[in-house]
Design a protein around this motif. Sequence first.
Motif, PDB file in Angstrom:
ATOM      1  N   ILE A 256       0.841  -1.196   0.000  1.00 39.28           N
ATOM      2  CA  ILE A 256       0.000   0.000   0.000  1.00 39.28           C
ATOM      3  C   ILE A 256       0.881   1.253   0.000  1.00 39.28           C
ATOM      4  CG2 ILE A 256      -1.981  -1.073   1.132  1.00 39.28           C
ATOM      5  CD1 ILE A 256      -0.995   0.091   3.766  1.00 39.28           C
ATOM      6  N   SER A 257       0.316   2.326  -0.469  1.00 31.08           N
ATOM      7  CA  SER A 257       0.984   3.628  -0.443  1.00 31.08           C
ATOM      8  C   SER A 257      -0.030   4.675  -0.032  1.00 31.08           C
ATOM      9  CB  SER A 257       1.554   3.989  -1.821  1.00 31.08           C
ATOM     10  OG  SER A 257       2.639   3.170  -2.163  1.00 31.08           O
ATOM     11  N   GLY A 258       0.463   5.737   0.540  1.00 34.58           N
ATOM     12  CA  GLY A 258      -0.424   6.850   0.835  1.00 34.58           C
ATOM     13  C   GLY A 258      -0.864   7.506  -0.467  1.00 34.58           C
ATOM     14  N   TRP A 259      -1.990   8.213  -0.430  1.00 40.04           N
ATOM     15  CA  TRP A 259      -2.485   8.845  -1.645  1.00 40.04           C
ATOM     16  C   TRP A 259      -3.170  10.166  -1.340  1.00 40.04           C
ATOM     17  CZ3 TRP A 259      -7.381   8.760   0.052  1.00 40.04           C
ATOM     18  CH2 TRP A 259      -7.887   7.606   0.672  1.00 40.04           C
ATOM     19  N   LEU A 260      -3.338  10.956  -2.397  1.00 41.41           N
ATOM     20  CA  LEU A 260      -4.155  12.160  -2.368  1.00 41.41           C
ATOM     21  C   LEU A 260      -5.381  11.882  -3.224  1.00 41.41           C
ATOM     22  CD1 LEU A 260      -0.973  13.165  -2.475  1.00 41.41           C
ATOM     23  CD2 LEU A 260      -2.050  15.402  -2.460  1.00 41.41           C
ATOM     24  N   ALA A 261      -6.509  12.464  -2.837  1.00 35.88           N
ATOM     25  CA  ALA A 261      -7.744  12.151  -3.564  1.00 35.88           C
ATOM     26  C   ALA A 261      -8.744  13.289  -3.453  1.00 35.88           C
ATOM     27  CB  ALA A 261      -8.357  10.874  -2.993  1.00 35.88           C
ATOM     28  N   LEU A 262      -9.728  13.233  -4.345  1.00 31.34           N
ATOM     29  CA  LEU A 262     -10.853  14.164  -4.293  1.00 31.34           C
ATOM     30  C   LEU A 262     -12.078  13.428  -3.765  1.00 31.34           C
ATOM     31  CD1 LEU A 262     -10.667  16.106  -7.702  1.00 31.34           C
ATOM     32  CD2 LEU A 262      -9.668  16.726  -5.490  1.00 31.34           C
ATOM     33  N   ALA A 263     -12.849  14.114  -2.933  1.00 31.90           N
ATOM     34  CA  ALA A 263     -14.104  13.572  -2.415  1.00 31.90           C
ATOM     35  C   ALA A 263     -15.105  14.708  -2.293  1.00 31.90           C
ATOM     36  CB  ALA A 263     -13.894  12.894  -1.067  1.00 31.90           C
ATOM     37  N   VAL A 264     -16.383  14.360  -2.301  1.00 30.13           N
ATOM     38  CA  VAL A 264     -17.460  15.349  -2.179  1.00 30.13           C
ATOM     39  C   VAL A 264     -18.469  14.846  -1.150  1.00 30.13           C
ATOM     40  CG1 VAL A 264     -17.254  16.296  -4.512  1.00 30.13           C
ATOM     41  CG2 VAL A 264     -18.666  14.266  -4.130  1.00 30.13           C
ATOM     42  N   PRO A 265     -19.340  15.727  -0.660  1.00 32.04           N
ATOM     43  CA  PRO A 265     -20.360  15.277   0.294  1.00 32.04           C
ATOM     44  C   PRO A 265     -21.230  14.177  -0.298  1.00 32.04           C
ATOM     45  CG  PRO A 265     -20.243  17.671   0.252  1.00 32.04           C
ATOM     46  CD  PRO A 265     -19.406  17.184  -0.891  1.00 32.04           C
ATOM     47  N   HIS A 266     -21.600  13.222   0.548  1.00 36.92           N
ATOM     48  CA  HIS A 266     -22.482  12.143   0.106  1.00 36.92           C
ATOM     49  C   HIS A 266     -23.808  12.728  -0.369  1.00 36.92           C
ATOM     50  CE1 HIS A 266     -24.255   8.177  -0.128  1.00 36.92           C
ATOM     51  NE2 HIS A 266     -25.290   8.605   0.571  1.00 36.92           N
ATOM     52  N   GLN A 307     -13.315   2.534  -9.508  1.00 38.01           N
ATOM     53  CA  GLN A 307     -11.974   2.002  -9.279  1.00 38.01           C
ATOM     54  C   GLN A 307     -11.443   2.451  -7.923  1.00 38.01           C
ATOM     55  OE1 GLN A 307     -10.155   3.709 -12.761  1.00 38.01           O
ATOM     56  NE2 GLN A 307     -10.252   1.793 -13.931  1.00 38.01           N
ATOM     57  N   PHE A 308     -11.664   3.720  -7.599  1.00 36.40           N
ATOM     58  CA  PHE A 308     -11.217   4.258  -6.316  1.00 36.40           C
ATOM     59  C   PHE A 308     -11.910   3.532  -5.173  1.00 36.40           C
ATOM     60  CE2 PHE A 308     -10.759   8.471  -3.716  1.00 36.40           C
ATOM     61  CZ  PHE A 308      -9.882   7.834  -2.862  1.00 36.40           C
ATOM     62  N   HIS A 309     -13.207   3.323  -5.306  1.00 37.35           N
ATOM     63  CA  HIS A 309     -13.963   2.642  -4.251  1.00 37.35           C
ATOM     64  C   HIS A 309     -13.433   1.226  -4.028  1.00 37.35           C
ATOM     65  CE1 HIS A 309     -17.389   1.627  -1.697  1.00 37.35           C
ATOM     66  NE2 HIS A 309     -17.518   0.517  -2.397  1.00 37.35           N
ATOM     67  N   GLN A 310     -13.137   0.525  -5.101  1.00 39.54           N
ATOM     68  CA  GLN A 310     -12.621  -0.844  -4.982  1.00 39.54           C
ATOM     69  C   GLN A 310     -11.272  -0.876  -4.280  1.00 39.54           C
ATOM     70  OE1 GLN A 310     -12.592  -2.435  -8.957  1.00 39.54           O
ATOM     71  NE2 GLN A 310     -14.816  -2.545  -9.110  1.00 39.54           N
ATOM     72  N   SER A 311     -10.358   0.005  -4.675  1.00 37.53           N
ATOM     73  CA  SER A 311      -9.039   0.027  -4.040  1.00 37.53           C
ATOM     74  C   SER A 311      -9.127   0.492  -2.589  1.00 37.53           C
ATOM     75  CB  SER A 311      -8.081   0.934  -4.824  1.00 37.53           C
ATOM     76  OG  SER A 311      -8.503   2.288  -4.788  1.00 37.53           O
ATOM     77  N   TYR A 312     -10.054   1.409  -2.320  1.00 38.98           N
ATOM     78  CA  TYR A 312     -10.273   1.916  -0.953  1.00 38.98           C
ATOM     79  C   TYR A 312     -10.731   0.779  -0.037  1.00 38.98           C
ATOM     80  CZ  TYR A 312     -12.273   4.968   2.705  1.00 38.98           C
ATOM     81  OH  TYR A 312     -12.585   5.585   3.899  1.00 38.98           O
ATOM     82  N   GLU A 313     -11.719   0.016  -0.500  1.00 39.84           N
ATOM     83  CA  GLU A 313     -12.242  -1.080   0.308  1.00 39.84           C
ATOM     84  C   GLU A 313     -11.197  -2.183   0.498  1.00 39.84           C
ATOM     85  OE1 GLU A 313     -15.100  -1.190   2.002  1.00 39.84           O
ATOM     86  OE2 GLU A 313     -15.451   0.869   1.323  1.00 39.84           O
ATOM     87  N   ALA A 314     -10.365  -2.400  -0.515  1.00 41.18           N
ATOM     88  CA  ALA A 314      -9.322  -3.421  -0.401  1.00 41.18           C
ATOM     89  C   ALA A 314      -8.247  -2.999   0.588  1.00 41.18           C
ATOM     90  CB  ALA A 314      -8.696  -3.682  -1.770  1.00 41.18           C
ATOM     91  N   ALA A 315      -7.948  -1.702   0.631  1.00 41.25           N
ATOM     92  CA  ALA A 315      -6.897  -1.204   1.529  1.00 41.25           C
ATOM     93  C   ALA A 315      -7.390  -1.022   2.959  1.00 41.25           C
ATOM     94  CB  ALA A 315      -6.353   0.128   0.997  1.00 41.25           C
ATOM     95  N   TRP A 316      -8.690  -0.870   3.141  1.00 39.30           N
ATOM     96  CA  TRP A 316      -9.266  -0.604   4.464  1.00 39.30           C
ATOM     97  C   TRP A 316      -8.769  -1.588   5.526  1.00 39.30           C
ATOM     98  CZ3 TRP A 316     -12.878   3.149   6.181  1.00 39.30           C
ATOM     99  CH2 TRP A 316     -13.445   2.910   7.433  1.00 39.30           C
ATOM    100  N   PRO A 317      -8.920  -2.914   5.353  1.00 39.48           N
ATOM    101  CA  PRO A 317      -8.489  -3.849   6.401  1.00 39.48           C
ATOM    102  C   PRO A 317      -6.978  -3.853   6.625  1.00 39.48           C
ATOM    103  CG  PRO A 317      -9.146  -5.054   4.430  1.00 39.48           C
ATOM    104  CD  PRO A 317      -9.545  -3.631   4.215  1.00 39.48           C
ATOM    105  N   VAL A 318      -6.203  -3.522   5.598  1.00 36.80           N
ATOM    106  CA  VAL A 318      -4.745  -3.493   5.749  1.00 36.80           C
ATOM    107  C   VAL A 318      -4.341  -2.340   6.672  1.00 36.80           C
ATOM    108  CG1 VAL A 318      -2.525  -3.330   4.566  1.00 36.80           C
ATOM    109  CG2 VAL A 318      -4.456  -4.464   3.446  1.00 36.80           C
TER     110      VAL A 318
END
Length: 331
Positions: A256-266, A307-318
């Motif tokens: 895993i690596s740290g990242w920068l990302a964009l997000a908006v209110p749900h 794609q971001f959601h998939q990688s986010y969920e995969a990295a969550w438990p790590v």
Amino acid sequence: MTTAFKRQLAGLLLAALGWQAPAQAQAQAPDYPRKVVTMVVPYAAGGGTDVVARSLAEQMSRQLGQPVIIDNKPGAGGILGTTAVAKAAPDGYTVLVGLTQSLLTNQFLYEKLPYDPRKELTLVTQIATAPLMLLVPAASRIQNVADLQREMRGSAAGGNCGSWGAGSYPHLACAHMAQSWKTGITHVAYKGEAPMLQDLVGGQLSFTLASIVSAKPYLDGGKLRAIAITGDQRMAQLPNLPTFAEAGFADPEYRISGWLALAVPHGTPKPVVARLQQVAQQALASPELVKRFEMLGMVPMGSTPEQFHQSYEAAWPVWERLVKVSGAKLD
């Protein structure tokens, strides 16, 4: 085919087209944006995240046809600015530039967090990843990760590693090494990378992990040696530096690596999210931004929300496992 049947069929087709038109219209980006877009950076002006955000905002503004302004809201490890975006109107005019910490690991580091990234924020795109290098003093006899493991196991006192604070990736990685290598490694926290690297050069630390942009001057000056890099690929700036996996240590904790990302209110409309992602991806392909990221030791991304959601969920438990092993807790 009778005339009556043809008329009936034509009517059905028109009805179908009439029913589909609104759905197609909804799938397309609306008249967005109609005003200024605010990009919230939950960290202080002048830092790496701020530099990236301003460069990205300039490029995105050209594509959107509206100003994209930066609003720095630093404080509490990114919590203040991230909370402000999570509670903002879900209209696409307030966008977060977040890090792994503010969008993911804060969930595990803080007992009480005023926002829930999974419920209150929608992931738009990963801007870039920021791999870290495993470093030892140039005078050290350690040449690779296996050497470091043997050195830590062979010393009665183990060794010590530095980080720029409790809960940072270097702290978490050092704790993982101590546990998985079954050896004693003492964590030493600093207020930033600069003093940490100075102590590593001076021999007060056995090893550490640091960003390319901060460590490269020491590498070029022959004061430090890099023996591995996190993530799944080598960096163009350091083509001879292997990843942990290539060095024989393929733990998910090193991939895993740290990242920068964009997000908006749900609740932000999907067409608006798609528009922001598309514009960000176009901006990230510009030679100007590619060069800027390379100078900062980052790899531009531009992933889709899916794609971001998939990688986010995969990295969550790590990340959750790393924090648990380290015992790190922040107030």
